[in-house]
Design a protein around this motif. Structure first.
Motif, mmCIF file in Angstrom:
data_model
loop_
_atom_site.group_PDB
_atom_site.id
_atom_site.type_symbol
_atom_site.label_atom_id
_atom_site.label_comp_id
_atom_site.label_asym_id
_atom_site.label_seq_id
_atom_site.Cartn_x
_atom_site.Cartn_y
_atom_site.Cartn_z
ATOM 1 N N VAL A 173 43.385 1.610 -8.751
ATOM 2 C CA VAL A 173 44.156 2.334 -9.766
ATOM 3 C C VAL A 173 43.273 2.647 -10.971
ATOM 4 N N ASP A 174 42.503 1.637 -11.419
ATOM 5 C CA ASP A 174 41.617 1.799 -12.567
ATOM 6 C C ASP A 174 40.467 0.802 -12.455
ATOM 7 N N PRO A 175 39.235 1.299 -12.305
ATOM 8 C CA PRO A 175 38.087 0.400 -12.174
ATOM 9 C C PRO A 175 37.900 -0.522 -13.382
ATOM 10 N N PHE A 176 38.499 -0.193 -14.502
ATOM 11 C CA PHE A 176 38.405 -1.032 -15.689
ATOM 12 C C PHE A 176 38.955 -2.428 -15.416
ATOM 13 N N TYR A 177 39.863 -2.544 -14.443
ATOM 14 C CA TYR A 177 40.487 -3.829 -14.144
ATOM 15 C C TYR A 177 39.545 -4.797 -13.438
ATOM 16 N N ILE A 178 38.347 -4.358 -13.129
ATOM 17 C CA ILE A 178 37.323 -5.270 -12.604
ATOM 18 C C ILE A 178 37.161 -6.441 -13.571
ATOM 19 N N VAL A 179 37.177 -6.151 -14.852
ATOM 20 C CA VAL A 179 37.009 -7.184 -15.882
ATOM 21 C C VAL A 179 38.153 -8.189 -15.832
#
Length: 165
Positions: free
Chosen positions: A45-51
């Motif tokens: 959905v959003d690669p930012f959620y890797i963090v």
């Protein structure tokens, strides 16, 4: 918008850690079904959620029974798996199999990393442990998680939340 994404990442980390800890008897060890691993599909959905996912795994492993090894190896495994998932979906975004292929990374990465870590820490049989961890990941992420993800996508839930999926 950045603050919203940071808050979502913090929530993801907290939910991942809480879910893992709440089902601790089946979330750790050679045979594990870490239900929180369904959340790794959020990187699609959003690669930012890797963090957030990596932080959530770190927090869950802080509370786990295997100490420093699980904190480092387990967290690294999650980070590598979600980065590979994100990269795979970018490359295969037009393929109907992209989600399936991306969902297999946690199976492979956690099977190898966690299997080896458990072999080292508790002298569990290496290949058997890798297989068992991999099967747990496959069931949770691919067999259970992918249909849930596809259902949410079909119902436009992600678009309603402002994502372009």
């Amino acid at each position: 918008m950045k603050i919203k994404r940071l808050v979502y990442s913090a929530l993801i980390a907290a939910i991942y850690a809480a879910l893992t800890y709440l089902i601790a008897p089946i979330a750790y060890g050679p045979i594990q079904f870490r239900i929180s691993e369904i959340m790794v599909l959020l990187v699609l959905v959003d690669p930012f959620y890797i963090v957030g996912l990596t932080l959530g795994c770190f927090l869950a492993n802080l509370l786990g029974p295997y100490g420093f090894m699980d904190i480092t190896v387990g967290t690294l495994a999650t980070f590598v798996a979600v980065v590979l998932m994100s990269g795979t979906i970018k490359i295969m975004k037009d393929s109907k199999f992209g989600i399936i292929v991306a969902s297999l990374w946690p199976t492979v990465i956690n099977g190898v990393f966690i299997g080896y870590m458990l072999y080292y820490v508790v002298q569990a049989p290496l290949l058997l442990t890798m297989f068992q961890v991999g099967v747990g990941e496959f069931v949770v992420v691919t067999v259970v998680g992918v249909p849930i993800y596809l259902y949410l996508k079909e119902k436009n839930i992600f678009k309603r939340l402002g994502y372009r999926v």
